[in-house]
Write a protein that holds these residues in place. Structure first.
Motif, PDB file in Angstrom:
ATOM      1  N   LEU A 241     -54.257  57.722  -8.843  1.00 43.47           N
ATOM      2  CA  LEU A 241     -54.016  58.810  -7.891  1.00 43.47           C
ATOM      3  C   LEU A 241     -53.288  58.316  -6.651  1.00 43.47           C
ATOM      4  O   LEU A 241     -52.414  58.995  -6.113  1.00 43.47           O
ATOM      5  CB  LEU A 241     -55.346  59.466  -7.498  1.00 43.47           C
ATOM      6  N   GLY A 242     -53.646  57.102  -6.218  1.00 43.90           N
ATOM      7  CA  GLY A 242     -52.986  56.549  -5.041  1.00 43.90           C
ATOM      8  C   GLY A 242     -51.490  56.411  -5.235  1.00 43.90           C
ATOM      9  O   GLY A 242     -50.703  56.798  -4.371  1.00 43.90           O
ATOM     10  N   SER A 243     -51.090  55.926  -6.405  1.00 46.15           N
ATOM     11  CA  SER A 243     -49.645  55.744  -6.608  1.00 46.15           C
ATOM     12  C   SER A 243     -48.966  57.086  -6.835  1.00 46.15           C
ATOM     13  O   SER A 243     -47.819  57.287  -6.423  1.00 46.15           O
ATOM     14  CB  SER A 243     -49.377  54.754  -7.739  1.00 46.15           C
ATOM     15  N   TYR A 244     -49.660  58.041  -7.473  1.00 46.65           N
ATOM     16  CA  TYR A 244     -49.106  59.392  -7.583  1.00 46.65           C
ATOM     17  C   TYR A 244     -48.803  59.948  -6.188  1.00 46.65           C
ATOM     18  O   TYR A 244     -47.765  60.548  -5.936  1.00 46.65           O
ATOM     19  CB  TYR A 244     -50.084  60.352  -8.250  1.00 46.65           C
ATOM     20  N   LEU A 245     -49.762  59.763  -5.286  1.00 51.14           N
ATOM     21  CA  LEU A 245     -49.605  60.307  -3.930  1.00 51.14           C
ATOM     22  C   LEU A 245     -48.433  59.652  -3.206  1.00 51.14           C
ATOM     23  O   LEU A 245     -47.627  60.338  -2.580  1.00 51.14           O
ATOM     24  CB  LEU A 245     -50.886  60.086  -3.119  1.00 51.14           C
ATOM     25  N   LEU A 246     -48.360  58.330  -3.330  1.00 54.68           N
ATOM     26  CA  LEU A 246     -47.238  57.629  -2.684  1.00 54.68           C
ATOM     27  C   LEU A 246     -45.902  58.096  -3.253  1.00 54.68           C
ATOM     28  O   LEU A 246     -44.945  58.315  -2.513  1.00 54.68           O
ATOM     29  CB  LEU A 246     -47.387  56.113  -2.868  1.00 54.68           C
ATOM     30  N   ASN A 247     -45.860  58.263  -4.589  1.00 53.47           N
ATOM     31  CA  ASN A 247     -44.624  58.746  -5.203  1.00 53.47           C
ATOM     32  C   ASN A 247     -44.235  60.110  -4.653  1.00 53.47           C
ATOM     33  O   ASN A 247     -43.084  60.359  -4.314  1.00 53.47           O
ATOM     34  CB  ASN A 247     -44.788  58.851  -6.717  1.00 53.47           C
ATOM     35  N   SER A 248     -45.227  61.002  -4.584  1.00 49.36           N
ATOM     36  CA  SER A 248     -44.942  62.336  -4.063  1.00 49.36           C
ATOM     37  C   SER A 248     -44.447  62.278  -2.627  1.00 49.36           C
ATOM     38  O   SER A 248     -43.492  62.956  -2.255  1.00 49.36           O
ATOM     39  CB  SER A 248     -46.199  63.210  -4.118  1.00 49.36           C
ATOM     40  N   LEU A 249     -45.121  61.461  -1.856  1.00 46.91           N
ATOM     41  CA  LEU A 249     -44.737  61.324  -0.446  1.00 46.91           C
ATOM     42  C   LEU A 249     -43.303  60.833  -0.335  1.00 46.91           C
ATOM     43  O   LEU A 249     -42.494  61.369   0.429  1.00 46.91           O
ATOM     44  CB  LEU A 249     -45.685  60.344   0.243  1.00 46.91           C
ATOM     45  N   PHE A 250     -42.984  59.826  -1.145  1.00 47.66           N
ATOM     46  CA  PHE A 250     -41.646  59.261  -1.098  1.00 47.66           C
ATOM     47  C   PHE A 250     -40.600  60.276  -1.577  1.00 47.66           C
ATOM     48  O   PHE A 250     -39.606  60.527  -0.898  1.00 47.66           O
ATOM     49  CB  PHE A 250     -41.596  57.987  -1.953  1.00 47.66           C
TER      50      PHE A 250
END
Lengths: 270, 313
Positions: free
Chosen positions: A62-71
């Motif tokens: 989930l953390g990397s999903y969130l970072l991807n979305s943010l980016f």
């Protein structure tokens, strides 16, 4: 009489809010429940648990999903601001042959729904090797007619005399654009930024098509993954992930609601 | 539309010789194009080219990679218009739009009327009413999916508490589309509310003042001031919502996958399935062209109407 009306009015507002917000609050409450609570169909957790949140971050990336979305959402937003403001500047301040024709072409893009072009776009992105790549997730969304219109409306508020005076005193177009036009257009830029970020964060069909790899997946597609994998036995984990996914946009909306309302009207209606 | 668009080049300046004029014009053109280039390039690559390509593909049979193999002319379209499931998906889509659009606009309009006057603490309610705009289709779908769960979801528990029989919601072909529609209405209230509120606040307050002095009741004011002056906004919001409804995809993908028995197989979902599940890119492109024609027609009508009714302030 006055107090009755006061109570009725604010009471009505509270009831409307409660009805409208219920699904969100329900999700929030569920995200703190353990399995037993959920399967018993409770509304209020017996015991408040953080385990669902821990599981959402541990079992799924989930953390990397969130970072991807943010980016991805940030890159789309910034790209859109740059591309739209350049075009809007040309349409408002520059005079050159063929300008009006290009303007009508930009209007014409509003006739085309994204879904009608999605098949060749998918094939193009595949050929460019941009699937599972941030390029494929962001670049197709930089140009947007609505963004150009919104900023065009904004730039038109700047007196043309100011532009002429700047030109006469030897300030070039690009300098005028960077140092005068953009700083005077904060309302329009912020509106477009908030709108674009919300839009990009919530995008679904395109990232579903062009990502198959967890390293670039956005949180919306991550939720879809989680839902198909976990739903049967751990609703709580899925709800925790959903709550985390809605937080950034909710916060942005709470902060930017007023701005968005004022700015959208300018571009959309006038 | 824009006075600056049609105004001629400044003519008060001393008349230069021909080649200089041409060179200046050339320079101005080059510079202008530099500013437009990013937009035009991106529109070209990701909008106009794929649109033309969709039309092209719609006349071919394609292989699994989407490369055209055999020219079939209008055969895909002919097949499409004979295809019952195509007409079913068209009907489903428009029925879905009819379920969601008027309801969303009506609810959002009532909410906007409730909070458009400045009162104490009204900002909080405005923000709360707009908040579903922050819900992505994925988040909203997950929440409603659970609420519709026949065994443990809140909807059936509510029904049984009120003494009604249980409903299967998303699992029953008769109720699935309504269930998706309710979730969609909820999701879309926020944005619609925000636009209508902005429209209401664009109305000159002195008009209300005059109406009050003339002794008009609240309801009379609503019908003689708010509704007529808001009509362009209402029209705009309605067409935008209609276009959005015709493009519905995410909720369907999450909640029903077009089922049960195609009950929720809306247009864009049908295209998606045809192209990216069945790999019938040619046939799917034909459907995409139909979607384009429908949406372009609605958008075009909206432009024409908006042009004629430009009494915005």
């Amino acid at each position: 009489m006055k107090t009755v009306r006061f109570v009725a009015y604010y009471g009505g507002l509270c009831i409307c809010s409660a009805l409208l917000l219920f699904p969100m609050v329900y999700a929030l409450l569920m995200s703190f429940m353990d399995k037993a609570d959920i399967f018993a169909g409770r509304l209020w957790p017996e015991r408040w648990e953080w385990t669902n949140y821990q599981a959402a971050f541990k079992q799924a990336p989930l953390g990397s999903y969130l970072l991807n979305s943010l980016f991805v959402a940030s890159v789309i937003t910034i790209g859109r601001l740059i591309v739209s403001s350049l075009a809007a500047f040309a349409f408002v301040f520059l005079r050159f042959p063929g300008r009006d024709a290009w303007f009508y072409i930009c209007i014409a893009t509003m006739l085309v729904p994204w879904e009608a072009t999605v098949i060749p776009n998918f094939l193009t992105v595949q050929q460019l090797g941009w699937t599972n790549h941030y390029f494929g997730l962001t670049i197709p969304f930089w140009a947007m007619a609505f963004g150009i219109f919104l900023l065009r409306q904004q730039f038109r508020q700047i007196p043309y005399e100011l532009y002429e005076a700047a030109r006469l005193s030897g300030i070039g177009n690009f300098r005028f654009f960077c140092h005068i036009a953009l700083p005077l257009s904060k309302t329009g830029l912020v509106t477009l930024a908030v709108y674009s970020f919300l839009d990009a964060w919530n995008m679904y069909l395109w990232p579903l098509l062009v990502t198959s790899d967890d390293r670039v997946r956005t949180v919306q597609i991550g939720l879809k993954q989680l839902q198909t994998q976990e739903m049967a036995n751990s609703w709580g984990v899925v709800m925790a992930a959903a709550v985390v996914a809605m937080l950034p946009t909710l916060v942005l909306l709470f902060v930017g609601q007023k701005q968005l309302r004022k700015g959208l009207m300018q571009g959309a209606i006038q | 539309m824009n006075d600056r668009v049609s105004s001629p080049m400044p003519s008060a300046w001393p008349v230069p010789t021909q080649p200089t004029v041409r060179r200046t014009a050339m320079k101005a053109w080059m510079e202008g194009m530099v500013y437009l280039l990013p937009s035009l390039l991106l529109f070209g690559v990701f909008l106009f080219y794929p649109l033309a390509r969709t039309l092209y593909l719609s006349m071919f049979s394609t292989n699994y990679q989407g490369a055209p193999i055999r020219f079939v002319g209008w055969a895909h379209f002919a097949a499409l218009f004979q295809d019952e499931s195509f007409w079913h998906s068209v009907k489903t889509t428009f029925f879905f739009a009819a379920l969601t659009v008027p309801t969303t606009v009506a609810i959002a309009f009532c909410l906007a009327l409730l909070v458009h006057e400045k009162r104490k603490g009204i900002g909080i309610f405005r923000t709360l009413f707009a908040s579903t705009m922050g819900m992505s289709v994925a988040v909203a779908s997950i929440i409603w999916m659970f609420m519709y769960n026949p065994a443990i979801g809140i909807m059936n528990r509510l029904l049984s508490a009120l003494g009604f029989p249980a409903v299967s919601w998303l699992l029953d072909p008769d109720t699935a589309l309504y269930a998706v529609a309710i979730a969609t209405i909820w999701m879309n209230i926020g944005f619609t509310f925000l636009l209508l509120l902005a429209g209401l606040q664009n109305i000159d307050p002195s008009l209300y003042e005059s109406a009050r002095i003339a002794g008009l009741s609240y309801w009379r004011q609503l019908w003689t001031v708010s509704v007529p002056l808001l009509s362009p906004t209402l029209f705009f919001v309605t067409t935008v919502s209609l276009i959005q409804a015709l493009q519905t995809f995410g909720q369907i993908d999450f909640l029903t996958k077009g089922g049960p028995v195609d009950a929720t197989n809306v247009f864009v979902y049908a295209i998606y399935r045809e192209a990216f599940v069945n790999y019938q890119f040619g046939f799917a492109s034909a459907q995409a062209i139909v979607l384009f024609v429908i949406i372009a027609a609605i958008t075009f009508l909206q432009f024409r109407f908006a042009e004629r009714k430009v009494h915005y302030q």
